[in-house]
Scaffold this motif. Structure first.
Motif, PDB file in Angstrom:
ATOM      1  N   PRO A 263      39.950  40.357  36.287  1.00  0.00           N
ATOM      2  CA  PRO A 263      40.511  41.709  36.152  1.00  0.00           C
ATOM      3  C   PRO A 263      41.208  42.158  37.423  1.00  0.00           C
ATOM      4  O   PRO A 263      40.885  41.709  38.523  1.00  0.00           O
ATOM      5  CB  PRO A 263      39.279  42.561  35.833  1.00  0.00           C
ATOM      6  N   GLY A 264      42.175  43.061  37.267  1.00  0.00           N
ATOM      7  CA  GLY A 264      42.938  43.568  38.406  1.00  0.00           C
ATOM      8  C   GLY A 264      43.238  45.041  38.237  1.00  0.00           C
ATOM      9  O   GLY A 264      42.593  45.747  37.443  1.00  0.00           O
ATOM     10  N   VAL A 265      44.245  45.518  38.965  1.00  0.00           N
ATOM     11  CA  VAL A 265      44.550  46.951  38.935  1.00  0.00           C
ATOM     12  C   VAL A 265      45.023  47.400  37.553  1.00  0.00           C
ATOM     13  O   VAL A 265      44.862  48.573  37.188  1.00  0.00           O
ATOM     14  CB  VAL A 265      45.613  47.287  40.010  1.00  0.00           C
ATOM     15  N   ASN A 266      45.620  46.505  36.782  1.00  0.00           N
ATOM     16  CA  ASN A 266      46.065  46.886  35.440  1.00  0.00           C
ATOM     17  C   ASN A 266      44.900  47.176  34.506  1.00  0.00           C
ATOM     18  O   ASN A 266      45.103  47.776  33.434  1.00  0.00           O
ATOM     19  CB  ASN A 266      46.933  45.779  34.840  1.00  0.00           C
ATOM     20  N   ASP A 267      43.705  46.731  34.881  1.00  0.00           N
ATOM     21  CA  ASP A 267      42.523  46.971  34.044  1.00  0.00           C
ATOM     22  C   ASP A 267      41.760  48.221  34.463  1.00  0.00           C
ATOM     23  O   ASP A 267      40.715  48.522  33.875  1.00  0.00           O
ATOM     24  CB  ASP A 267      41.592  45.763  34.112  1.00  0.00           C
ATOM     25  N   GLY A 298      43.859  42.591  43.764  1.00  0.00           N
ATOM     26  CA  GLY A 298      43.674  43.319  42.518  1.00  0.00           C
ATOM     27  C   GLY A 298      42.223  43.358  42.079  1.00  0.00           C
ATOM     28  O   GLY A 298      41.719  44.396  41.635  1.00  0.00           O
ATOM     29  N   LEU A 299      41.519  42.228  42.225  1.00  0.00           N
ATOM     30  CA  LEU A 299      40.112  42.189  41.846  1.00  0.00           C
ATOM     31  C   LEU A 299      39.273  43.093  42.750  1.00  0.00           C
ATOM     32  O   LEU A 299      38.355  43.781  42.279  1.00  0.00           O
ATOM     33  CB  LEU A 299      39.600  40.750  41.920  1.00  0.00           C
ATOM     34  N   THR A 300      39.591  43.116  44.042  1.00  0.00           N
ATOM     35  CA  THR A 300      38.853  43.970  44.973  1.00  0.00           C
ATOM     36  C   THR A 300      39.005  45.442  44.607  1.00  0.00           C
ATOM     37  O   THR A 300      38.013  46.193  44.544  1.00  0.00           O
ATOM     38  CB  THR A 300      39.342  43.734  46.409  1.00  0.00           C
ATOM     39  N   HIS A 367      39.541  41.347  53.370  1.00  0.00           N
ATOM     40  CA  HIS A 367      40.987  41.598  53.443  1.00  0.00           C
ATOM     41  C   HIS A 367      41.382  42.383  54.697  1.00  0.00           C
ATOM     42  O   HIS A 367      42.529  42.836  54.789  1.00  0.00           O
ATOM     43  CB  HIS A 367      41.439  42.372  52.197  1.00  0.00           C
ATOM     44  N   ASP A 368      40.440  42.564  55.620  1.00  0.00           N
ATOM     45  CA  ASP A 368      40.706  43.344  56.830  1.00  0.00           C
ATOM     46  C   ASP A 368      41.160  44.759  56.492  1.00  0.00           C
ATOM     47  O   ASP A 368      42.027  45.338  57.162  1.00  0.00           O
ATOM     48  CB  ASP A 368      41.765  42.647  57.703  1.00  0.00           C
TER      49      ASP A 368
END
Length: 407
Positions: A263-267, A298-300, A367-368
């Protein structure tokens, strides 16, 4: 006993000589043969004969097994060197070479690399009389070159062997530490995924089942919708769990690797809809021009929104929540706020010591990025995260704005 800073290294398990070992043995014996054939101006005067060359070449055989049996190999090489230094097959009593012996040097170095310190000390002592024999019938000064050959050379070889041993051991330790760290990071990643999947869907199922129970008699239609949402949440949780297990069980073979994307931001819209169905009104605002993001980014962001909405449903009480997703030129920011019970004074927070906050911090740290969690001065709670983007995903045009309010 004191600490052994140079513990013995187990010799190679393979019984067959390696290519490098063969090359080194041949090179060492070749140098010894050349020293016999071309002794230079200070040569011993020994005759060059075929038996003499063959005698020196005998050392190549034990050298092939120097890693498996370092001490016996040194003994065999010293035996050959003893025959060379005494001129056994050419001119008895006349040394065939003035050099320390490349084969002896390699064998002594190997003992220092792979044997215990007592064996190393005894090897240096055993090599000394063999080398002294070269100077018995010569005019060279024993106190000069002799001391260098008998004392300094073996000590230097042993020092190099011990130094290489220590270096190799440190490399092995670092390699094991890196492997352990990789395993630990993978365990943390799996723990984060399991927590996010289970906590979100279990919370939704818990709230929906409670709502269905309370409205079953007076509003069967609402109870039915709650049960449908409960069923969908359970099905989604099962699907995501199977997907995670598939990743863990997959191999490096492309055909066996799960092809379904994470999943990513679209979800995020689906997360908002689930929260609304569970009784928490949520608004979604997207600012900037949406663009493709790296899968890990996106997953984060998805997991952070998921965890923040789950906590809001569990702790905020009667409240409304807002999710703001902002696309900036060099980063993406997400903010989840609610106006519920924030935990008291603005200086306090509702973070607690659970695994959810730890998981969010670990994801952002990979991701810093930056993460801010705490109560809002005007009341409620806020989770704000920013993740920098790789240079190839930058887009300068971020003037578009999109607002969505879920039903």
């Amino acid at each position: 006993m004191g600490r052994d800073f140079f513990p013995p290294v187990p010799p190679a398990e393979s019984a067959r000589p390696t290519v490098g070992g063969v090359v080194l043995a041949v090179a060492a014996v070749t140098l010894d043969v050349l020293s016999y054939l071309a002794p230079g101006e200070e040569g011993t005067g020994a005759r060059v004969t075929v038996p003499g060359v063959l005698l020196i070449c005998l050392a190549v055989v034990p050298l092939l097994f120097r890693r498996q049996h370092p001490v016996p190999v040194l003994g065999a090489v010293l035996g050959v060197q003893l025959a060379v230094n005494t001129g056994l097959v050419v001119d008895p009593g006349v040394a065939m070479s003035n050099s320390y012996g490349a084969a002896v040097s390699v064998a002594l170095y190997t003992v220092a690399r792979y044997s215990e310190r007592r064996a190393v000390a005894l090897s240096v002592v055993a090599a000394a009389p063999v080398q002294v024999l070269r100077y018995l019938n010569t005019d060279q000064a024993v106190l000069g070159i002799g001391i260098t050959d008998v004392v300094v050379t073996p000590c230097l070889l042993v020092a190099i062997g011990l130094a290489v041993r220590q270096w190799k051991q440190q490399l092995d330790i670092n390699r094991r530490l890196l492997a352990d760290r990789a395993v630990t990071e993978e365990r943390r990643r799996i723990a984060r995924e399991l927590h996010d999947i289970v906590a979100h869907h279990i919370t939704t199922m818990y709230l929906m089942s409670g709502g269905a129970r309370s409205t079953l008699d007076r509003d069967p239609e609402t109870a039915r919708e709650a049960l449908v949402t409960l069923e969908e949440s359970g099905r989604t949780a099962l699907h995501e769990m199977r997907q995670l297990l598939g990743v863990l069980r997959s191999t490096e073979t492309p055909d066996e690797t799960p092809s379904e994307p994470q999943p990513g931001v679209n979800d995020i819209e689906r997360l908002v809809a689930d929260s609304v169905a569970a009784g928490l009104p949520v608004e979604l605002h997207v600012t900037g021009r949406p663009r493709p993001l790296p899968m890990t980014v996106g997953l984060t962001l998805y997991r952070i929104v998921q965890e923040a909405l789950t906590n809001a449903r569990k702790h905020a009480g009667p409240a409304r929540a807002t999710v703001r997703l902002t696309y900036l030129p060099d980063r993406v920011a997400v903010e989840v706020t609610d106006d519920g019970a924030g935990g008291g004074d603005p200086g306090t927070n509702r973070t607690g010591g659970g695994y959810g906050l730890l998981g969010m911090r670990e994801r952002i740290a990979l991701h810093d990025g930056s993460l801010h969690v705490g109560n809002r001065p005007e009341g409620g709670f806020a989770v704000t995260a920013e993740v920098p983007l790789p240079a190839d995903t930058y887009e300068l045009d971020s003037n578009d704005e999109k607002d969505e309010t879920p039903r």
